[in-house]
Write a protein that holds these residues in place. Structure first.
Motif, PDB file in Angstrom:
ATOM      1  N   GLY A 312     -27.553  33.062 -43.973  1.00  0.00           N
ATOM      2  CA  GLY A 312     -28.144  33.415 -42.697  1.00  0.00           C
ATOM      3  C   GLY A 312     -27.110  33.733 -41.641  1.00  0.00           C
ATOM      4  N   ILE A 313     -27.038  32.889 -40.603  1.00  0.00           N
ATOM      5  CA  ILE A 313     -26.200  33.200 -39.442  1.00  0.00           C
ATOM      6  C   ILE A 313     -25.397  31.978 -39.013  1.00  0.00           C
ATOM      7  CG2 ILE A 313     -27.712  35.009 -38.566  1.00  0.00           C
ATOM      8  CD1 ILE A 313     -28.905  32.920 -36.643  1.00  0.00           C
ATOM      9  N   LEU A 323     -33.973  36.535 -33.974  1.00  0.00           N
ATOM     10  CA  LEU A 323     -34.182  36.048 -35.329  1.00  0.00           C
ATOM     11  C   LEU A 323     -35.089  34.827 -35.345  1.00  0.00           C
ATOM     12  CD1 LEU A 323     -30.538  36.429 -36.673  1.00  0.00           C
ATOM     13  CD2 LEU A 323     -32.543  37.658 -37.524  1.00  0.00           C
ATOM     14  N   SER A 324     -34.930  33.966 -34.355  1.00  0.00           N
ATOM     15  CA  SER A 324     -35.755  32.764 -34.278  1.00  0.00           C
ATOM     16  C   SER A 324     -37.227  33.125 -34.076  1.00  0.00           C
ATOM     17  CB  SER A 324     -35.262  31.874 -33.135  1.00  0.00           C
ATOM     18  OG  SER A 324     -36.046  30.699 -33.031  1.00  0.00           O
ATOM     19  N   LEU A 325     -37.487  34.076 -33.203  1.00  0.00           N
ATOM     20  CA  LEU A 325     -38.862  34.524 -32.994  1.00  0.00           C
ATOM     21  C   LEU A 325     -39.409  35.210 -34.239  1.00  0.00           C
ATOM     22  CD1 LEU A 325     -39.033  35.919 -29.349  1.00  0.00           C
ATOM     23  CD2 LEU A 325     -40.373  34.048 -30.311  1.00  0.00           C
ATOM     24  N   GLY A 326     -38.597  36.054 -34.865  1.00  0.00           N
ATOM     25  CA  GLY A 326     -39.034  36.725 -36.083  1.00  0.00           C
ATOM     26  C   GLY A 326     -39.372  35.747 -37.183  1.00  0.00           C
ATOM     27  N   ASN A 327     -38.525  34.738 -37.347  1.00  0.00           N
ATOM     28  CA  ASN A 327     -38.792  33.730 -38.365  1.00  0.00           C
ATOM     29  C   ASN A 327     -40.039  32.924 -38.040  1.00  0.00           C
ATOM     30  OD1 ASN A 327     -38.086  31.774 -40.612  1.00  0.00           O
ATOM     31  ND2 ASN A 327     -38.063  30.431 -38.816  1.00  0.00           N
ATOM     32  N   SER A 328     -40.266  32.648 -36.764  1.00  0.00           N
ATOM     33  CA  SER A 328     -41.462  31.911 -36.366  1.00  0.00           C
ATOM     34  C   SER A 328     -42.720  32.642 -36.813  1.00  0.00           C
ATOM     35  CB  SER A 328     -41.470  31.717 -34.849  1.00  0.00           C
ATOM     36  OG  SER A 328     -42.623  31.033 -34.430  1.00  0.00           O
ATOM     37  N   ILE A 329     -42.701  33.954 -36.710  1.00  0.00           N
ATOM     38  CA  ILE A 329     -43.858  34.751 -37.112  1.00  0.00           C
ATOM     39  C   ILE A 329     -43.982  34.804 -38.628  1.00  0.00           C
ATOM     40  CG2 ILE A 329     -44.865  37.062 -37.039  1.00  0.00           C
ATOM     41  CD1 ILE A 329     -43.310  37.385 -34.316  1.00  0.00           C
ATOM     42  N   PHE A 357     -34.082  29.670 -40.439  1.00  0.00           N
ATOM     43  CA  PHE A 357     -32.633  29.813 -40.360  1.00  0.00           C
ATOM     44  C   PHE A 357     -32.044  28.460 -39.973  1.00  0.00           C
ATOM     45  CE2 PHE A 357     -34.019  34.163 -39.570  1.00  0.00           C
ATOM     46  CZ  PHE A 357     -33.088  34.920 -40.277  1.00  0.00           C
ATOM     47  N   THR A 358     -30.954  28.081 -40.607  1.00  0.00           N
ATOM     48  CA  THR A 358     -30.204  26.899 -40.207  1.00  0.00           C
ATOM     49  C   THR A 358     -28.810  27.362 -39.800  1.00  0.00           C
ATOM     50  OG1 THR A 358     -31.414  25.537 -41.805  1.00  0.00           O
ATOM     51  CG2 THR A 358     -29.397  24.597 -40.879  1.00  0.00           C
ATOM     52  N   PRO A 359     -28.646  27.770 -38.552  1.00  0.00           N
ATOM     53  CA  PRO A 359     -27.335  28.280 -38.127  1.00  0.00           C
ATOM     54  C   PRO A 359     -26.314  27.160 -38.038  1.00  0.00           C
ATOM     55  CG  PRO A 359     -28.833  28.185 -36.262  1.00  0.00           C
ATOM     56  CD  PRO A 359     -29.634  27.804 -37.458  1.00  0.00           C
ATOM     57  N   MET A 360     -25.133  27.387 -38.577  1.00  0.00           N
ATOM     58  CA  MET A 360     -24.102  26.356 -38.592  1.00  0.00           C
ATOM     59  C   MET A 360     -22.764  26.963 -38.166  1.00  0.00           C
ATOM     60  SD  MET A 360     -25.168  23.827 -41.745  1.00  0.00           S
ATOM     61  CE  MET A 360     -24.897  24.920 -43.130  1.00  0.00           C
ATOM     62  N   GLN A 361     -21.687  26.204 -38.343  1.00  0.00           N
ATOM     63  CA  GLN A 361     -20.367  26.685 -37.947  1.00  0.00           C
ATOM     64  C   GLN A 361     -19.991  27.928 -38.748  1.00  0.00           C
ATOM     65  OE1 GLN A 361     -16.600  24.271 -38.622  1.00  0.00           O
ATOM     66  NE2 GLN A 361     -16.952  23.868 -36.450  1.00  0.00           N
ATOM     67  N   ALA A 362     -20.212  27.886 -40.052  1.00  0.00           N
ATOM     68  CA  ALA A 362     -20.184  29.084 -40.882  1.00  0.00           C
ATOM     69  C   ALA A 362     -21.636  29.485 -41.132  1.00  0.00           C
ATOM     70  CB  ALA A 362     -19.450  28.810 -42.192  1.00  0.00           C
ATOM     71  N   LYS A 455     -37.708  43.593 -35.955  1.00  0.00           N
ATOM     72  CA  LYS A 455     -37.645  44.304 -37.234  1.00  0.00           C
ATOM     73  C   LYS A 455     -36.200  44.652 -37.572  1.00  0.00           C
ATOM     74  CE  LYS A 455     -39.328  48.434 -39.617  1.00  0.00           C
ATOM     75  NZ  LYS A 455     -40.162  49.667 -39.486  1.00  0.00           N
ATOM     76  N   THR A 456     -35.444  45.117 -36.588  1.00  0.00           N
ATOM     77  CA  THR A 456     -34.050  45.521 -36.820  1.00  0.00           C
ATOM     78  C   THR A 456     -33.174  44.346 -37.225  1.00  0.00           C
ATOM     79  OG1 THR A 456     -34.244  47.368 -35.265  1.00  0.00           O
ATOM     80  CG2 THR A 456     -32.023  46.575 -35.760  1.00  0.00           C
ATOM     81  N   VAL A 457     -33.239  43.231 -36.466  1.00  0.00           N
ATOM     82  CA  VAL A 457     -32.329  42.113 -36.745  1.00  0.00           C
ATOM     83  C   VAL A 457     -32.727  41.377 -38.021  1.00  0.00           C
ATOM     84  CG1 VAL A 457     -31.706  41.827 -34.320  1.00  0.00           C
ATOM     85  CG2 VAL A 457     -33.603  40.481 -35.259  1.00  0.00           C
ATOM     86  N   MET A 458     -34.021  41.286 -38.313  1.00  0.00           N
ATOM     87  CA  MET A 458     -34.438  40.626 -39.552  1.00  0.00           C
ATOM     88  C   MET A 458     -33.941  41.412 -40.761  1.00  0.00           C
ATOM     89  SD  MET A 458     -36.115  37.758 -38.867  1.00  0.00           S
ATOM     90  CE  MET A 458     -37.315  37.316 -40.123  1.00  0.00           C
ATOM     91  N   ASN A 459     -33.991  42.732 -40.689  1.00  0.00           N
ATOM     92  CA  ASN A 459     -33.496  43.555 -41.789  1.00  0.00           C
ATOM     93  C   ASN A 459     -31.971  43.538 -41.866  1.00  0.00           C
ATOM     94  OD1 ASN A 459     -35.589  45.350 -43.391  1.00  0.00           O
ATOM     95  ND2 ASN A 459     -36.392  45.098 -41.318  1.00  0.00           N
ATOM     96  N   LYS A 460     -31.320  43.332 -40.749  1.00  0.00           N
ATOM     97  CA  LYS A 460     -29.860  43.246 -40.741  1.00  0.00           C
ATOM     98  C   LYS A 460     -29.375  42.015 -41.494  1.00  0.00           C
ATOM     99  CE  LYS A 460     -25.968  42.684 -37.524  1.00  0.00           C
ATOM    100  NZ  LYS A 460     -25.571  42.642 -36.087  1.00  0.00           N
ATOM    101  N   HIS A 461     -30.133  40.919 -41.385  1.00  0.00           N
ATOM    102  CA  HIS A 461     -29.666  39.647 -41.940  1.00  0.00           C
ATOM    103  C   HIS A 461     -30.369  39.237 -43.232  1.00  0.00           C
ATOM    104  CE1 HIS A 461     -27.047  38.519 -38.577  1.00  0.00           C
ATOM    105  NE2 HIS A 461     -27.949  39.098 -37.793  1.00  0.00           N
ATOM    106  N   LEU A 462     -31.514  39.848 -43.548  1.00  0.00           N
ATOM    107  CA  LEU A 462     -32.271  39.433 -44.729  1.00  0.00           C
ATOM    108  C   LEU A 462     -32.584  40.622 -45.622  1.00  0.00           C
ATOM    109  CD1 LEU A 462     -34.869  36.991 -43.086  1.00  0.00           C
ATOM    110  CD2 LEU A 462     -32.655  36.423 -44.113  1.00  0.00           C
ATOM    111  N   ASP A 463     -32.677  40.330 -46.920  1.00  0.00           N
ATOM    112  CA  ASP A 463     -33.040  41.337 -47.914  1.00  0.00           C
ATOM    113  C   ASP A 463     -33.793  40.628 -49.028  1.00  0.00           C
ATOM    114  OD1 ASP A 463     -33.193  43.215 -49.980  1.00  0.00           O
ATOM    115  OD2 ASP A 463     -31.234  44.086 -49.518  1.00  0.00           O
ATOM    116  N   ALA A 464     -35.063  40.984 -49.203  1.00  0.00           N
ATOM    117  CA  ALA A 464     -35.895  40.306 -50.198  1.00  0.00           C
ATOM    118  C   ALA A 464     -35.402  40.505 -51.621  1.00  0.00           C
ATOM    119  CB  ALA A 464     -37.341  40.784 -50.077  1.00  0.00           C
ATOM    120  N   ASP A 465     -34.528  41.479 -51.834  1.00  0.00           N
ATOM    121  CA  ASP A 465     -33.991  41.723 -53.176  1.00  0.00           C
ATOM    122  C   ASP A 465     -32.671  41.001 -53.415  1.00  0.00           C
ATOM    123  OD1 ASP A 465     -36.098  43.443 -53.962  1.00  0.00           O
ATOM    124  OD2 ASP A 465     -35.178  45.070 -52.809  1.00  0.00           O
ATOM    125  N   LYS A 466     -32.191  40.250 -52.425  1.00  0.00           N
ATOM    126  CA  LYS A 466     -30.913  39.541 -52.571  1.00  0.00           C
ATOM    127  C   LYS A 466     -31.087  38.023 -52.533  1.00  0.00           C
ATOM    128  CE  LYS A 466     -27.964  43.215 -50.725  1.00  0.00           C
ATOM    129  NZ  LYS A 466     -26.942  43.574 -49.717  1.00  0.00           N
TER     130      LYS A 466
END
Length: 498
Positions: A312-313, A323-329, A357-362, A455-466
């Motif tokens: 994730g991030i 991303l937080s709002l997108g994940n909430s939905i 998402f669990t954002p951490m230091q890395a 839509k843009t940021v969710m696709n930037k960070h997530l891919d259902a095929d990965k």
């Protein structure tokens, strides 16, 4: 110490630790509840300020504006402070870059070191420490996680209570004696918890998921370590880890409550001076993106655990609000989210499904998790992937976004509703080096997010095929999923297993 002379507080603490390590929640920072004498006053105050839902309709909920003050101690600890005199007490949390990501070749050493802090100081054993805090009306808490280790104190602010509580706290965190008998007991409790975990398919799946997701990265191994790594730990290793990882230069001190700036500076100075001297440790390195994979753990059960994840991030990602709002939905908002509606409400396939998402230091993980009937597991997994893929392709509706914003605006005041909550926010701001205006910035950004941005940021960070996927359950003949309906013929199982 004989069993007869062992204090009730020490026995309670030992039992609490045993339960905590059993469920992998060692030493979560505790919170002190209102006393019985204060409860009627609190109820009367709350009743006098209640407003009807009609009056609140259409209004933005009031948010507490925080005046965050920040400075550094002579030893290098960063301090964040919010002055609040509503109650005659204060909360303090120390955060160290001393989580399991710093374990190195000794998985579990961070957790055991943290657990040993209040087992002994010069002239006091674990019972005397517990009695010391209780006698002052103070509360001590500690915990160890992947990024950080914490130690916390809640105390009355009057000098005759504050000063002895601070003295004891400073000794516990800065100068623990690491008694040999305590180490033996904690090791035994951990080893027993590892045996229990072998019967927990969710825990097995979670550990395997982190291995597959992070490979040889420091986040890959369990924060609790393993039976193989815990057993050989020595007192010398714990003391060395404490001297390095609990150094003042590696600490953030978060303070909130009934203190003046001068008193807060004195508190921070006293605590910082009691810590070992040393610099901040290097930040956790970035992980390598894993290859998509599916792993199944055979386990006798009526249900199958499904876990889907990808990197994730980091905590400071500028797109976190969207991303937080997108994940909430998608799946983080409970009832009403896409996943909950399609998987539970329309088909009765699970008691609960969530994403986050669990954002951490890395880069922390993005994860979707649920349990379902074993004979429906393969098709449920496909359904979850399809829902995720569709969400990424089409994004949320405007109504979904408006509802998510409204829910966030209504719940966000809880983030600063108490001194303990404020200290938690201050700790995150300090530890992850976020701007002092972070909370207000987050709300401002969230309320201005658009459907297209999500839509843009969710696709930037997530891919259902990965996705990296781990399942745990029995291998049984599979059945087709029931069709979606407003009233599923078969309701979700009442209680998740394990």
């Amino acid at each position: 110490m004989s069993q007869r002379n062992e204090s009730r507080s020490a026995r309670t603490r030992a039992c609490s630790f045993a339960l905590a390590v059993t469920f992998g929640l060692l030493g979560a920072a505790s919170a002190m509840a209102e006393t019985a004498a204060d409860a009627p006053k609190a109820i009367d105050k709350a009743a006098s300020t209640l407003e009807s839902l009609k009056e609140l309709d259409g209004k933005a909920p009031a948010r507490r504006s925080l005046n965050i003050q920040s400075w550094s101690t002579a030893e290098g600890a960063r301090v964040l402070f919010v002055e609040a005199h509503e109650l005659p007490m204060f909360d303090m949390r120390l955060l160290f870059a001393a989580g399991s990501s710093q374990d190195g070749a000794n998985p579990g050493i961070a957790l055991v070191t943290n657990a040993m802090l209040n087992e002994g100081v010069k002239g006091k054993n674990v019972s005397a420490i517990a009695e010391g805090f209780e006698g002052l009306g103070a509360d001590f808490g500690n915990g160890s996680y992947r990024d950080m280790a914490i130690a916390s104190l809640r105390s009355l602010s009057a000098a005759d209570k504050r000063e002895p509580a601070l003295k004891l706290f400073a000794e516990v965190v800065g100068k623990p004696t690491f008694p040999a008998d305590s180490l033996a007991r904690i090791k035994n409790q951990l080893l027993a918890s590892f045996e229990y975990q072998m019967q927990n398919p969710g825990k097995l799946a979670g550990d395997e998921l982190f291995k597959r997701l992070y490979g040889d990265h420091p986040y890959a191994h369990p924060s609790m370590g393993t039976a193989k790594s815990i057993a050989p730990l020595t007192l010398a290793q714990l003391k060395a880890f404490h001297a390095k990882a609990y150094a003042a230069g590696n600490a953030v001190i978060a303070l909130a409550g009934d203190l003046t700036r001068a008193e807060a500076e004195a508190v921070a100075t006293q605590v910082s001076a009691a810590l070992p001297k040393g610099p901040a440790l290097a930040q956790t390195v970035a992980p390598t993106e894993p290859k998509p994979s599916e792993t199944h753990i055979e386990f006798p059960s009526k249900q199958t655990h499904l876990m889907l994840a990808e990197l994730g991030i980091t905590r400071g990602d500028p797109e976190y609000a969207a991303l937080s709002l997108g994940n909430s939905i998608l799946g983080g908002g409970g009832f009403g989210s896409r996943l909950m509606t399609e998987v539970r409400e329309k088909r009765g396939l699970t008691y609960g499904v969530s994403s986050g998402f669990t954002p951490m230091q890395a880069q922390g993980p993005f994860m979707i998790s649920l349990q379902t009937r074993a004979e429906l597991s393969e098709n449920t997994l496909k359904l979850v992937k399809d829902i995720t893929r569709d969400f990424l392709a089409n994004g949320p509706t405007q109504k979904e976004l408006d509802d998510a914003k409204r829910e966030l605006a209504g719940s966000f005041p809880l983030a600063t509703a108490s001194n303990a909550a404020i200290v938690g926010q201050l700790g995150a701001v300090g530890f992850y080096n976020l701007p002092l205006t972070y909370l207000e910035d987050f709300m401002t950004q969230s309320q201005s997010v658009t459907v297209e941005q999500i839509k843009t940021v969710m696709n930037k960070h997530l891919d259902a095929d990965k996705l990296v996927i781990v399942t745990a359950g029995p291998t049984v003949p599979q059945k087709p999923l029931p069709p979606p309906t407003d009233k599923p013929a078969e309701q979700p199982l009442g209680v998740p297993e394990h």
